[in-house]
Scaffold this motif. Sequence first.
Motif, short mmCIF file in Angstrom:
data_model
loop_
_atom_site.label_atom_id
_atom_site.label_comp_id
_atom_site.label_asym_id
_atom_site.label_seq_id
_atom_site.Cartn_x
_atom_site.Cartn_y
_atom_site.Cartn_z
N ALA A 166 -4.68 3.79 1.00
CA ALA A 166 -3.09 3.20 1.05
C ALA A 166 -2.59 4.89 0.89
O ALA A 166 -1.17 5.06 1.18
CB ALA A 166 -3.34 3.01 -0.57
N HIS A 214 1.32 5.07 2.17
CA HIS A 214 2.64 5.66 0.84
C HIS A 214 3.55 7.22 1.61
O HIS A 214 4.40 7.17 1.34
CB HIS A 214 1.79 6.08 -0.32
N ASP A 266 -2.37 -3.87 1.82
CA ASP A 266 -3.11 -3.11 0.80
C ASP A 266 -2.41 -2.20 -0.22
O ASP A 266 -1.84 -1.84 -1.05
CB ASP A 266 -4.09 -2.95 0.88
N ALA A 267 -1.24 -1.58 1.38
CA ALA A 267 -0.71 -0.28 0.42
C ALA A 267 0.99 -0.79 0.03
O ALA A 267 1.47 0.01 -0.05
CB ALA A 267 -0.39 0.62 1.36
N LYS A 284 -6.14 6.02 6.98
CA LYS A 284 -6.45 4.99 6.66
C LYS A 284 -7.86 3.96 7.08
O LYS A 284 -8.77 4.39 7.62
CB LYS A 284 -5.50 4.11 8.17
#
Length: 241
Positions: free
Chosen positions: A171, A175, A204-205, A168
């Motif tokens: 992304a 996912h 952001d993911a 982390k």
Amino acid sequence: MLHRLMTNAHTLDLPRIRAITLDLDDTLWPVWPAISRAEAALAGWLAAHAPATAALFSDAQALRAIRQRMETLRPDLRHDLSALRRESIRMALAQAGDDPLLAEPAFEFFFAERQRVDLFDDALAALDFMATRWPVVAVSNGNADVHRIGIGRYFKASLSATQLGVAKPDARIFHAGAQAAGVAPGQVLHVGDDALLDARGALDAGMQAAWLNTVGADWPHEGAPPHATVPSLSALCRLLA
């Protein structure tokens, strides 16, 4: 803080949540007391089995310094905290003239102690609340083992940066958490204490994000804040109920 909590709570899309990904260290327990306790136990082990190393690295700061040096020497291990710790112990043993093969049992002793964590008071109730409603997947940059800690029953899966080779806020680790839960990233709520690694990374993911902000800090990043900012896990469960 209350105003911010209520404002962010309104942006949570509860019907869209089909799974939860969850950080571990400093989200379910304070990490540094566990690490400090494990380092103290390691020092005792070295005193009994590798006294030269114990004398040369007589305090936790000295062992941490050699671990930081190992991060520089072995950038390939940057996502594998266990390997970094093991190899730093091996380097310390070699520098002191002790048997480097002792690194394996020394690390295993340290690692067992590292799993002795003190859960936050509301952690078990929160885990029970979440796990009875959604699949929960642990997503961590650290090396805590939910099964050795004794909370594995709450998790559908447990993913780490060591396993995936990415950490982390990348992304890809988020996912992978969604995939382990069997849902799309947009159907996941990620919960964690770190504004960048957890909240910003999850946003952001393409996930919803709940920031566990126990100290009432301001959101430090540009752009939209997390969907929820909560002072505790119990407060988060009240929002999700």
